[in-house]
Design a protein around this motif. Sequence first.
Motif, PDB file in Angstrom:
ATOM      1  N   UNK A 156      59.854  73.540 -32.774  1.00 44.95           N
ATOM      2  CA  UNK A 156      60.783  74.084 -31.787  1.00 44.95           C
ATOM      3  C   UNK A 156      60.080  74.259 -30.440  1.00 44.95           C
ATOM      4  N   UNK A 158      61.352  74.102 -27.426  1.00 46.03           N
ATOM      5  CA  UNK A 158      62.118  74.948 -26.519  1.00 46.03           C
ATOM      6  C   UNK A 158      61.664  76.399 -26.641  1.00 46.03           C
ATOM      7  N   UNK A 159      61.651  76.871 -27.874  1.00 46.31           N
ATOM      8  CA  UNK A 159      61.363  78.276 -28.107  1.00 46.31           C
ATOM      9  C   UNK A 159      59.937  78.653 -27.701  1.00 46.31           C
ATOM     10  N   UNK A 160      58.978  77.790 -28.050  1.00 46.73           N
ATOM     11  CA  UNK A 160      57.587  78.062 -27.707  1.00 46.73           C
ATOM     12  C   UNK A 160      57.389  78.096 -26.199  1.00 46.73           C
ATOM     13  N   UNK A 162      59.679  78.605 -23.919  1.00 47.31           N
ATOM     14  CA  UNK A 162      60.413  79.761 -23.399  1.00 47.31           C
ATOM     15  C   UNK A 162      59.552  81.018 -23.538  1.00 47.31           C
ATOM     16  N   UNK A 163      58.924  81.139 -24.687  1.00 45.99           N
ATOM     17  CA  UNK A 163      58.097  82.320 -24.954  1.00 45.99           C
ATOM     18  C   UNK A 163      56.900  82.376 -24.012  1.00 45.99           C
ATOM     19  N   UNK A 197      64.553  77.041 -18.750  1.00 43.60           N
ATOM     20  CA  UNK A 197      65.464  78.117 -19.110  1.00 43.60           C
ATOM     21  C   UNK A 197      64.857  79.494 -18.799  1.00 43.60           C
ATOM     22  N   UNK A 282      50.299  77.320 -27.813  1.00 49.03           N
ATOM     23  CA  UNK A 282      51.290  77.594 -28.855  1.00 49.03           C
ATOM     24  C   UNK A 282      50.927  76.775 -30.074  1.00 49.03           C
ATOM     25  N   UNK A 314      59.211  77.334 -35.725  1.00 52.85           N
ATOM     26  CA  UNK A 314      58.764  78.104 -34.577  1.00 52.85           C
ATOM     27  C   UNK A 314      57.249  78.007 -34.461  1.00 52.85           C
ATOM     28  N   UNK A 315      56.770  78.094 -33.220  1.00 55.66           N
ATOM     29  CA  UNK A 315      55.331  78.068 -32.955  1.00 55.66           C
ATOM     30  C   UNK A 315      54.812  79.497 -32.885  1.00 55.66           C
ATOM     31  N   UNK A 316      53.496  79.632 -32.723  1.00 56.98           N
ATOM     32  CA  UNK A 316      52.913  80.966 -32.570  1.00 56.98           C
ATOM     33  C   UNK A 316      52.067  80.995 -31.305  1.00 56.98           C
ATOM     34  N   UNK A 317      52.276  82.012 -30.498  1.00 53.25           N
ATOM     35  CA  UNK A 317      51.536  82.137 -29.244  1.00 53.25           C
ATOM     36  C   UNK A 317      50.117  82.616 -29.537  1.00 53.25           C
TER      37      UNK A 317
END
Lengths: 324, 324
Positions: A156, A158-160, A162-163, A197, A282, A314-317
């Motif tokens: 994902x 996008x989500x990473x 965005x975070x 975004x 990420x 999902x990724x991890x920061x």
Amino acid sequence: MVTIEDVAKKAGVSTATVSRVINNVGNVSEKTKMKVWKAINELNYKPKILASALARHRERFLVGICESERLKNMEKEKIVPEFYTVILTALEQIGEEYGLKFCKMNLFSPTECDAYILVGGDTTKEVVEMYRELGKPFLLLDHYIPGEKVDCIVTNGFDGAYYATSYLIKKGLRKIFHIHGPLNSYGFKGRYDGYTSAMKEAGLLPKYYEYDDVKNNMDDVIEFMLRKNDIPEAIFASNDITAMRIIKELKKRNIKVPDEVSIIGFDDIISAKDFEPSLTTLKVFKDEMGSLAATRIYELLVGHNVHPVMVSLFTKFIKRKSSI
Amino acid sequence: MVTIEDVAKKAGVSTATVSRVINNVGNVSEKTKMKVWKAINELNYKPKILASALARHRERFLVGICESERLKNMEKEKIVPEFYTVILTALEQIGEEYGLKFCKMNLFSPTECDAYILVGGDTTKEVVEMYRELGKPFLLLDHYIPGEKVDCIVTNGFDGAYYATSYLIKKGLRKIFHIHGPLNSYGFKGRYDGYTSAMKEAGLLPKYYEYDDVKNNMDDVIEFMLRKNDIPEAIFASNDITAMRIIKELKKRNIKVPDEVSIIGFDDIISAKDFEPSLTTLKVFKDEMGSLAATRIYELLVGHNVHPVMVSLFTKFIKRKSSI
């Protein structure tokens, strides 16, 4: 004892249909499903399925792992250092437990198998069409083509993105740029959208520089950026390799990371940790991608939850020294 | 006979770690996993897992279905006619087969359960935080919050919108507008992005009109659009209800659908088929969403593939009479 025939009679459908509804296989309309479930409830029918159905299917399936020559060469030349090796090792190990046997082949000329896993970004619409015609289950691993509605396992982006971008904004930074690879790559496009975004939601202007990872024109990109007197407070790069090249070019020009510019990458490749400065990034869960691919192709083989889905991890920061 | 102890010794890790790797549960690094798999291969160790592990877990789990009052009222007043009823019926039926028991509760004040399914778009960051603190598995059903990295089952609005817009473009239309609901809804945002992406890729200008579905100001929206002398060849609406209201307003003004303007909706609600003209739309697979939610919460309960993922279901394009 209530039987499947009782349920079929009450719902006004065939026993085959009841069985399809119970096992969630095949094409049954929502309306029919609702009728069957109502009958099951009213009669208090207790089917034996799922876990036992899964256990029943202990036959061996042969699954083709389809890679392009280009991808194999990239691995060989360490351009994509360990990425697909980790994914495929996990896929084969977890797949083994599902009774899957694997067989490597060329993406563009598959030989006969029970199912196929198409690896990486070289799969086109035409390739998808070819696999559709084979009539066997298949999925895309680490890739997707918009509008194709085909099963896939992806990260994902996008989500990473965005975070990470929101993180920089929360730290008080405003002038955050994005340096990205070609946007026809599904992975890069998602990260681009996530960055955009987060910036827009915060009322900030997104600013992009495109970088060509084959030509490696980072020197030109940074030179162009600086000539416009355009020095950002942070750069979110579309992957770790890009982030490292940005840092190298900034260093050459005596711009300090992270004191003057924060840099964040994407992937968490092995060398990210030992880079100087160590890279904030990420983490992509490569082994989990392989494991999910094994689970999903097995589901498709035994006909469980067959409606096509995109599974995105999902990724991890990971905060290290290249960023605030 | 090779034992798990042999594998642990060869890999230089504990047997607990080997077990975690084999069953793909818990937090084990990629590097350690690679070592364990290498040892398994070299020793030709044959673990018994997965299907049997699934079968072993035949205990009953209690799963909370958490809905806001607002959502329940919307169902009662038929604003969201049958949407969540279908999803939840499928969820409970398929869940039953996994040994799950369900219990309905208020989203904002959950009582103790083994896991939770948070239904619909009222879940906020704060609500997610509250459920995280409960320390039990949970997932969002039909919703997501960017950056939160929480398990969820959603419909792939991007892909459906991209497909529908591309379809209109392929048919030779150029002036395609998008009328959409509030973009803080995860569903509407994805469709908006998919429409935008397809338009931009074709070199066309996206054009948006925002519509307030609570106030139902469609009369104003269409009036405003036409006053600008802005008559599109097609409108992609962010859901079926919106599409129907658009058609009603166009009819009032003697604009013919689909002869003058093609209309495409999203959802395929029951009334879409019998509307006049019948609605071209993207079918959302509500029962499949419920079934996938049951499968996923069960996986999380037994600790299989626990890394958080977004599962997004592809829609199906249904051509009817409201469009070219």
